[in-house]
Design a protein around this motif. Structure first.
Motif, mmCIF file in Angstrom:
data_model
loop_
_atom_site.group_PDB
_atom_site.id
_atom_site.type_symbol
_atom_site.label_atom_id
_atom_site.label_comp_id
_atom_site.label_asym_id
_atom_site.label_seq_id
_atom_site.Cartn_x
_atom_site.Cartn_y
_atom_site.Cartn_z
ATOM 1 N N LYS A 185 4.923 -74.758 60.937
ATOM 2 C CA LYS A 185 6.064 -75.625 60.619
ATOM 3 C C LYS A 185 5.646 -76.870 59.848
ATOM 4 O O LYS A 185 6.400 -77.381 59.004
ATOM 5 N N ILE A 186 4.435 -77.381 60.092
ATOM 6 C CA ILE A 186 4.012 -78.620 59.435
ATOM 7 C C ILE A 186 3.867 -78.462 57.926
ATOM 8 O O ILE A 186 3.827 -79.469 57.206
ATOM 9 N N PHE A 187 3.815 -77.224 57.422
ATOM 10 C CA PHE A 187 3.688 -77.009 55.974
ATOM 11 C C PHE A 187 5.043 -76.908 55.275
ATOM 12 O O PHE A 187 5.093 -76.722 54.058
ATOM 13 N N GLU A 188 6.127 -77.028 56.026
ATOM 14 C CA GLU A 188 7.449 -76.933 55.417
ATOM 15 C C GLU A 188 7.839 -78.262 54.783
ATOM 16 O O GLU A 188 7.454 -79.333 55.245
ATOM 17 N N MET A 189 8.649 -78.187 53.720
ATOM 18 C CA MET A 189 9.073 -79.376 52.984
ATOM 19 C C MET A 189 9.881 -80.309 53.890
ATOM 20 O O MET A 189 10.767 -79.865 54.628
ATOM 21 N N PHE A 190 9.551 -81.614 53.830
ATOM 22 C CA PHE A 190 10.230 -82.686 54.575
ATOM 23 C C PHE A 190 10.065 -82.559 56.096
ATOM 24 O O PHE A 190 10.765 -83.237 56.846
ATOM 25 N N GLU A 191 9.150 -81.715 56.540
ATOM 26 C CA GLU A 191 8.953 -81.550 57.980
ATOM 27 C C GLU A 191 8.059 -82.671 58.509
ATOM 28 O O GLU A 191 6.978 -82.935 57.978
ATOM 29 N N ARG A 192 8.541 -83.345 59.555
ATOM 30 C CA ARG A 192 7.781 -84.432 60.191
ATOM 31 C C ARG A 192 7.757 -84.200 61.693
ATOM 32 O O ARG A 192 8.778 -83.859 62.289
ATOM 33 N N LEU A 193 6.583 -84.378 62.290
ATOM 34 C CA LEU A 193 6.460 -84.229 63.741
ATOM 35 C C LEU A 193 6.547 -85.570 64.463
ATOM 36 O O LEU A 193 6.672 -85.602 65.688
ATOM 37 N N HIS A 194 6.479 -86.668 63.695
ATOM 38 C CA HIS A 194 6.464 -88.000 64.310
ATOM 39 C C HIS A 194 7.432 -88.909 63.570
ATOM 40 O O HIS A 194 7.705 -88.724 62.382
ATOM 41 N N GLY A 195 7.951 -89.918 64.233
ATOM 42 C CA GLY A 195 8.917 -90.839 63.652
ATOM 43 C C GLY A 195 8.309 -91.732 62.589
ATOM 44 O O GLY A 195 7.111 -92.004 62.568
ATOM 45 N N ARG A 196 9.184 -92.244 61.687
ATOM 46 C CA ARG A 196 8.717 -93.100 60.592
ATOM 47 C C ARG A 196 8.228 -94.457 61.094
ATOM 48 O O ARG A 196 7.405 -95.099 60.436
#
Length: 525
Positions: free
Chosen positions: A468-479
């Motif tokens: 999933k981490i290689f998908e576009m705009f995918e983030r596991l953590h907040g900005r």
């Protein structure tokens, strides 16, 4: 006195005659034995013992006591129905029969028995003599010949009945000698219409002018076989896409005596491939247009966004302390949103540029790229105390700016997602692996791959997010804690795909992440 002398002389003559008979019997190449009237063996020669696989005891073994007998079709033959039993029972010779005997060791032999009763001077049967002619080798040859004939008949029948392939024979000049059902179905000619004609009949005029049929014959002569795919012509003038194999046929002296030719109609496959190629070309053109649009749109958005950020920052600077806290916070949020949008547009421009696989491959010194990135991230390295470790790194054949972007993103992530309770450590290592060692590369056209590994001791991630981490705009953590656009790893995957390679990630929360990059080993030039 004279009577005794005559008697002795007669007995001696009889003994001499028996000795002559015994030696004659032993010298015969055929198996011969004698029995008494009850069928007990009274004598036999060496050939008989060899045939039987053992020496019987005379006077104790019957002719059938240690053998199994069978008819020629392999079915059991009872002893009472065998030729020798009939000869003894009916007191007549039995000739012209063929049987199979099985020796005690299990070996079977094909024999022709010739049992003949023996009578004394008064006409009483006193026994029998039997000669066994071993024709096993002849029978085996006969059976092999029959099997060969049946096999040839089946083969010709099979060739004749095949409908999916046109199978035919040609002489040395390419003249057609036979025709099967598949040939009639594919090419449209009946056998009587085409046999005796040259196989160039099936080729288009331009191929005949180029001498393609003769070139294929010449290749089959020199290489043993010639293959080709191309358009061929049916009897009705329509074209079909044929895949052909012409094979040279040789005699025992290795002289070419003709050719076999097998043709398969692949028109449907060819049309499907052409449609796929057309769709792929159209899709590629659409993708190029989309990339150009995305690049132009992102580029055009930069200027008005720059102005928004400029004026927002100017207002904040000029009215600092004059506006209420609520309005100042709105302006700060607007400025921060503008900066995030600017970063997103910059990343989109980089992604659009890297999405093209048409870039030129050159020598890329991985060690030099690593040193450049150390200098690029020097401020962050100094602030965090990070350590970048690496063994010997080679020069590879790749797209320079894309490889730099790939490692820049991975180093940047490792520095961004570090743990604050320990010194960040980034390790880069290199090796080579065969295609078969990586399941995802099994279908690759390349046999050998560079393996570049980037490992850190940061916050890591749950193993379930490895794809999933290689998908576009995918983030596991907040900005708030970890700024970014969610494009970096998607860009990494795209770059690796441009090189016809593979990238994967492994991670565990609190332990760090490890990225494996596989790029094909390509020779320069």
């Amino acid at each position: 006195m004279k009577s005794d002398l005559a008697s002795n002389s007669s007995e001696k003559a009889i003994q001499q005659q028996e000795e002559i008979s015994r030696q004659l019997l032993s010298s015969l190449p055929a198996a011969v034995y004698t029995t008494d009237a009850e069928g007990y063996i009274t004598s036999f020669n060496k050939a008989a013992a060899t045939l039987w696989g053992r020496e019987p005891e005379t006077g104790k073994d019957r002719w059938c006591g240690f053998l199994k007998t069978y008819r020629m079709d392999g079915s059991p033959l009872p002893p009472e129905a065998s030729p020798m039993a009939i000869a003894l029972k009916e007191k007549r010779p039995v000739h012209g029969e063929q049987i199979i005997i099985e020796r005690p060791d299990g070996v079977r032999r094909h024999v022709r028995p010739f049992p003949t009763p023996v009578f004394d001077g008064e006409g009483r049967m006193i026994g029998a003599v039997n000669m066994l002619i071993d024709f096993t080798q002849t029978a085996e040859v006969h059976h092999r010949n029959e099997a060969l004939i049946r096999s040839e008949e089946q083969y010709h029948k099979m060739i004749e009945e095949v409908e999916d392939y046109a199978i035919l024979l040609m002489d040395r000049e390419g003249i057609i000698l036979n025709w099967n059902r598949g040939a009639e179905k594919i090419k449209g000619y009946r056998e009587e219409e085409i046999v005796g004609k040259h196989f160039r009949t099936f080729y288009r005029p331009d191929d005949r002018e180029k001498g393609l049929p003769e070139l294929l014959i010449a290749r089959a002569i020199s290489e043993g076989k010639a293959t080709h795919e191309g358009w061929r012509i049916r009897k009705d003038g329509t074209a079909f896409w044929g895949s052909i194999v012409i094979t040279a046929l040789h005699d025992r002296e290795n002289n070419i005596i003709g050719f076999s030719k097998v043709t398969r109609d692949l028109t449907e496959k060819k049309n499907a491939e052409d449609r796929i190629t057309q769709y792929a070309n159209e899709l590629e053109a659409q993708n190029r247009e989309l990339q150009q649009f995305a690049y132009a749109a992102a580029h055009d958005m930069k200027e008005p966004l720059r102005k928004v950020l400029f004026y927002t920052s100017a207002i904040l600077e000029k009215l600092q302390g004059q506006l209420p806290d609520r309005e100042m916070n709105y302006l700060k949020l607007a400025a921060e949103a503008s900066r995030r949008m600017q970063g997103l547009i910059d990343d989109l421009l980089v992604y659009t540029k890297s999405a093209s696989s048409a870039a030129v491959f050159e020598e890329v010194d991985l060690a030099a790229v690593t040193e450049e990135l150390k200098a690029f991230y020097q401020d962050t390295i100094d602030r965090t105390g990070a350590v970048i470790q690496g063994g010997p790194l080679p020069v590879i054949w790749a797209i320079p700016f894309q490889v730099r972007q790939l490692l820049e993103n991975l180093f940047g992530n490792a520095l961004k997602y570090c743990r604050h309770d320990r010194t960040p450590v980034i390790q880069i290592s290199y090796g080579q692996v065969a295609r078969d060692a990586v399941r995802e590369l099994a279908a690759s056209e390349y046999d050998l791959f560079h393996r570049i590994t980037v490992k850190d001791n940061g916050i890591g991630f749950e193993p379930g997010y490895a794809e999933k981490i290689f998908e576009m705009f995918e983030r596991l953590h907040g900005r708030d804690n970890y700024p970014g656009t969610g494009i970096g790893l998607a860009l990494c995957r795209k770059i690796v795909q441009n090189h016809k390679g593979w990238i994967k990630a492994e991670g565990h929360p609190g332990e760090g992440a490890e990225f494996f990059i596989y790029l094909p080993v390509i020779n320069a030039g």
